[in-house]
Design a protein around this motif. Sequence first.
Motif, PDB file in Angstrom:
ATOM      1  N   LEU A  29     -16.963   0.930 -38.472  1.00  0.00           N
ATOM      2  CA  LEU A  29     -16.784  -0.519 -38.400  1.00  0.00           C
ATOM      3  C   LEU A  29     -15.861  -0.941 -39.535  1.00  0.00           C
ATOM      4  O   LEU A  29     -16.003  -0.465 -40.668  1.00  0.00           O
ATOM      5  CB  LEU A  29     -18.127  -1.238 -38.516  1.00  0.00           C
ATOM      6  N   LEU A  30     -14.944  -1.866 -39.241  1.00  0.00           N
ATOM      7  CA  LEU A  30     -13.958  -2.326 -40.222  1.00  0.00           C
ATOM      8  C   LEU A  30     -13.922  -3.846 -40.237  1.00  0.00           C
ATOM      9  O   LEU A  30     -13.762  -4.478 -39.186  1.00  0.00           O
ATOM     10  CB  LEU A  30     -12.566  -1.809 -39.869  1.00  0.00           C
ATOM     11  N   ALA A  31     -14.078  -4.433 -41.400  1.00  0.00           N
ATOM     12  CA  ALA A  31     -13.983  -5.886 -41.580  1.00  0.00           C
ATOM     13  C   ALA A  31     -14.077  -6.169 -43.071  1.00  0.00           C
ATOM     14  O   ALA A  31     -14.394  -5.285 -43.873  1.00  0.00           O
ATOM     15  CB  ALA A  31     -15.091  -6.612 -40.828  1.00  0.00           C
ATOM     16  N   LYS A  32     -13.823  -7.412 -43.428  1.00  0.00           N
ATOM     17  CA  LYS A  32     -14.022  -7.842 -44.811  1.00  0.00           C
ATOM     18  C   LYS A  32     -15.503  -7.632 -45.141  1.00  0.00           C
ATOM     19  O   LYS A  32     -16.372  -7.898 -44.308  1.00  0.00           O
ATOM     20  CB  LYS A  32     -13.642  -9.315 -44.952  1.00  0.00           C
ATOM     21  N   THR A  33     -15.772  -7.172 -46.350  1.00  0.00           N
ATOM     22  CA  THR A  33     -17.137  -6.797 -46.711  1.00  0.00           C
ATOM     23  C   THR A  33     -17.685  -7.667 -47.825  1.00  0.00           C
ATOM     24  O   THR A  33     -16.999  -7.964 -48.790  1.00  0.00           O
ATOM     25  CB  THR A  33     -17.168  -5.326 -47.167  1.00  0.00           C
TER      26      THR A  33
END
Length: 126
Positions: A29-33
Amino acid sequence: GGSRELSIEPPPAKPAFQEGQPVPVVLQLLAKTDFKKSAFMLDESKQLRLAAYNFSDKPVQGTLKLTGASAEKSDLQLQPGERQELTITADGPAQVTAQLDLHSGKHAIVSGNVTTTATDSAPKAQ
């Protein structure tokens, strides 16, 4: 002693052990964290990216099953060494799980928390 005042959410619980053989496919999963909440940050679109990697020297194909999210595409085919990226839409703040059921009977899985509010330690403008 100041760290005692911090409110930090623990990471997701360790998943239950699943019997079986390792698979050459990895999901990410990839997104701002938001590291303080151990969660991916969602904006108004509620979208994040799902990357699928095939580390095998053979093509693989399977069906994507999502919990807590949806995607326009559910059938994936990955060539040897290929990486594909899909946009998925979360149902809302909670947990998102993606499982790729390979036609070989094996599966790859990834899970993560998602939130719609950031941890903001900066003072608010007045």
